[in-house]
Design an enzyme around this catalytic site. Structure first.
Site, short mmCIF file in Angstrom:
data_model
loop_
_atom_site.label_atom_id
_atom_site.label_comp_id
_atom_site.label_asym_id
_atom_site.label_seq_id
_atom_site.Cartn_x
_atom_site.Cartn_y
_atom_site.Cartn_z
N HIS A 46 -44.53 -12.20 81.00
CA HIS A 46 -45.11 -11.48 82.42
C HIS A 46 -45.78 -12.96 83.35
O HIS A 46 -46.41 -13.65 82.11
CB HIS A 46 -45.62 -11.03 82.18
CG HIS A 46 -44.99 -9.50 82.36
ND1 HIS A 46 -45.23 -8.72 81.36
CD2 HIS A 46 -44.23 -8.29 83.41
CE1 HIS A 46 -44.24 -7.35 80.80
NE2 HIS A 46 -44.02 -7.64 82.34
N GLU A 53 -35.24 -6.80 78.19
CA GLU A 53 -34.77 -6.30 79.74
C GLU A 53 -34.86 -8.19 80.81
O GLU A 53 -35.75 -8.85 80.86
CB GLU A 53 -35.57 -5.70 81.04
CG GLU A 53 -35.20 -6.11 82.26
CD GLU A 53 -36.30 -5.12 83.44
OE1 GLU A 53 -37.28 -4.58 83.03
OE2 GLU A 53 -36.39 -5.79 84.48
N SER A 64 -32.63 -6.18 86.68
CA SER A 64 -33.40 -4.56 86.77
C SER A 64 -31.50 -4.62 88.36
O SER A 64 -32.04 -5.50 88.40
CB SER A 64 -33.82 -4.10 87.04
OG SER A 64 -34.68 -4.36 87.73
O1 4AD Z 1 -37.65 -5.31 87.54
P1 4AD Z 1 -38.05 -5.87 88.55
O2 4AD Z 1 -39.43 -6.14 89.48
O3 4AD Z 1 -36.67 -5.34 89.94
C1 4AD Z 1 -36.75 -5.88 91.11
O4 4AD Z 1 -37.95 -6.74 91.39
C2 4AD Z 1 -35.84 -5.10 92.05
N1 4AD Z 1 -36.26 -5.66 93.33
C3 4AD Z 1 -34.76 -6.28 91.51
C4 4AD Z 1 -33.45 -5.52 92.47
O5 4AD Z 1 -32.94 -5.70 92.89
N2 4AD Z 1 -32.92 -4.04 91.83
O6 4AD Z 1 -37.52 -7.56 88.55
C5 4AD Z 1 -36.32 -7.86 88.33
C6 4AD Z 1 -36.36 -9.33 86.97
C7 4AD Z 1 -36.33 -8.24 85.66
O7 4AD Z 1 -35.64 -7.74 85.04
C8 4AD Z 1 -36.93 -9.73 85.05
O8 4AD Z 1 -36.15 -10.16 84.67
C9 4AD Z 1 -37.94 -10.12 86.46
O9 4AD Z 1 -37.34 -10.29 87.21
N3 4AD Z 1 -39.23 -10.25 86.00
C10 4AD Z 1 -40.21 -10.72 85.79
N4 4AD Z 1 -40.24 -11.94 85.41
C11 4AD Z 1 -41.04 -12.96 84.46
N5 4AD Z 1 -42.52 -12.46 85.23
C12 4AD Z 1 -42.83 -11.06 85.19
N6 4AD Z 1 -44.09 -10.32 85.81
C13 4AD Z 1 -41.86 -10.55 86.14
N7 4AD Z 1 -41.17 -9.20 86.44
C14 4AD Z 1 -39.96 -8.84 86.50
#
Ligand code: 4AD
Length: 464
Positions: A247, A387, A390
């Site tokens: 993260h 993951e 998403s």
């Molecule tokens: O799963 P997340 O939160 O999904 C979205 O932001 C949606 N809007 C996506 C969509 O189009 N439905 O974030 C997407 C991806 C995650 O799978 C992960 O790879 C990465 O962003 N991610 C992070 N990477 C680094 N640090 C963090 N705190 C992250 N949170 C999510």
């Protein structure tokens, strides 16, 4: 102007040629007043340079000057390429430069926070040194990140960020070819884009605002705006409280959004085509970089084939392996890892898409399944059991969207212009978001996402 040669291009075929290079003096070794060896580094490459006192060519003063250079000083070296029987310095290029002229362009201070050679060692080298009673300096992650300007110079870091750059290049190439339009959405927005508490709040001319947790709302509004297919590569902000290996509080989001003609499988098709192409590209075009990374942090290359499973099938596989999941609940980190292992063993791939998640664990904008609203038209993508993406089909009906936002505890007023965008005719659509640093970390089998962020931002780090 003079002709400059890249250190990485120096090779045995150039024997006898005079070359001119600029680089950093990574190591300076002298055993007598008559000879000095320099290791000059440029990017991922290093070359051994030697100065020997020779009548009318190299004076004792010049050898003395070379010996007194500080590590990491920037030097210009002109000399003749030779092919020595043995390289004593472990430089990457299999040739030596017999130095004729040497200039110090910029002198580094003598007390560096650490040496690049110390920061470049593998665990195997430490073990071997330990066994032979030798003491090697270990450079801790915080020391490195506190001094990132110098830490980035290690060949491994040079390689990681070149892989990251190539990955994005290939993403752009493939998506543009598929008629996606690159967009740039605002990063200061009125309401949170993903819901939840993980949002950086700020004041925008007296009004409450936040840093975008994703381009989610605006990429969907771009679809309402008639672009058909869009993508964005840009910063994403999460006020994460989790201090973990995966993260960051700011990362690079790879976001895609597209009209769906019949089924959200169309979005999964793009995910597969895109990521197969990116992985192929990295394997074919970054083999040198991957070798450099592997030397310091050994890893197995990923196996990747398109593979889709439903959430229920995944949960069933876990159950059969003795791992119980809370009914209709999220997979925790451990369960994800386990499922990754099970799929890898059964289907021979470290990459797969898990579809049709329970609606209750997905964001408010996610489309419920048409035939069973307990489930949703959504998916996650995993690489090595973690993951990376998403995605989902989105709700394009404004009334349904309002209802779902309210059910999820979102203040609908803060996203009213987003919801309004769907009142004037909105096509069915879906998309996904990937985290670039996660993709690079997992592709390269690295153990910490900070290694893949140029200047990482985490709950404890705001500088450099
Ligand atoms: O799963 P997340 O939160 O999904 C979205 O932001 C949606 N809007 C996506 C969509 O189009 N439905 O974030 C997407 C991806 C995650 O799978 C992960 O790879 C990465 O962003 N991610 C992070 N990477 C680094 N640090 C963090 N705190 C992250 N949170 C999510």
């Amino acid at each position: 102007g003079r002709t400059w040669t890249d250190v990485g291009e120096l090779c045995a075929e150039m024997k006898g040629e005079t070359v001119l290079i600029r680089g950093a003096a990574q190591a300076i070794r002298s055993t007598s007043k008559k000879i000095v060896f320099l290791v000059v580094r440029q990017g991922m490459s290093t070359v051994q340079c030697v100065l020997v006192v020779t009548k009318d060519i190299i004076s004792p003063q010049m050898v003395c000057f070379a010996s007194s250079l500080t590590k990491e000083s920037i030097v210009d070296v002109e000399g003749v390429i030779s092919v020595p029987g043995m390289l004593i310095t472990g430089a990457t290029q299999q040739v030596e430069i017999q130095v004729r002229k040497l200039y110090c362009i910029n002198r580094a201070v003598p007390n560096l926070p650490f040496n690049i050679e110390d920061a470049s060692r593998s665990e195997t080298e430490f073990k071997e040194a330990e066994e032979s009673g030798e003491q090697l300096v270990r450079v801790g992650q915080d020391t490195r990140l506190n001094n990132r300007g110098i830490d980035l110079r290690t060949p491994t870091n040079q390689a990681i960020f070149r892989v990251k750059s190539e990955g994005v290049n290939e993403l752009r190439r493939v998506l543009l070819l598929k008629k996606f339009v690159e967009i740039f959405t605002p990063k200061v927005i009125a309401g949170s884009s993903e819901g939840g508490a993980e949002v950086f709040k700020l004041e925008y001319k007296g009004k409450p605002a936040c840093l975008a947790q994703s381009p989610q709302l605006h990429k969907q509004m771009a679809i309402c705006g008639g672009f058909g297919r869009v993508f964005e590569v840009g910063p994403v902000f999460r006020a994460e409280n989790s201090y973990t290996h995966r993260h960051l509080c700011e990362f690079v989001g790879l976001d895609v959004e597209m009209e769906i003609k019949e089924h959200y499988d169309e979005v999964c098709d793009i995910v597969e085509e895109l990521f197969m192409a990116i992985f192929d590209h990295l394997n074919n075009n970054c083999s040198k970089e991957l070798e450099v990374i592997k030397r310091q942090y050994p890893f197995q290359p990923i196996k990747y084939l398109p593979k889709r499973l439903t959430y229920d099938e995944g949960v069933q596989m876990l159950k059969e392996a003795g791992v119980e999941i809370e009914p209709m609940g999220d997979l925790n980190t451990e369960a994800e890892k386990k499922l990754g292992k099970l799929v890898s063993d059964k289907y021979n791939t470290d990459f797969f898409i898990l579809t049709k998640f329970p609606l209750r664990i997905r964001p408010f904008y996610t489309m419920p399944c048409y035939d069973n609203s307990e489930y949703s038209n959504s998916f996650d993508v995993f690489l090595r059991g973690e993951e990376i993406i998403s995605g989902a089909q989105r709700i394009h009906d404004p009334e349904m969207l309002t209802k779902r936002a309210e059910q999820c505890g979102i203040d609908v007023k803060t996203i009213s212009t987003y919801i309004d965008s769907f009142r004037y005719g909105a096509p069915p659509h879906g998309g996904f978001g990937a985290g670039l640093e996660r993709v690079v970390m997992l592709f390269c089998g690295l153990n910490n996402i900070r290694k893949c962020s140029l200047f990482p931002r985490d709950p404890q780090r705001l500088t450099p």
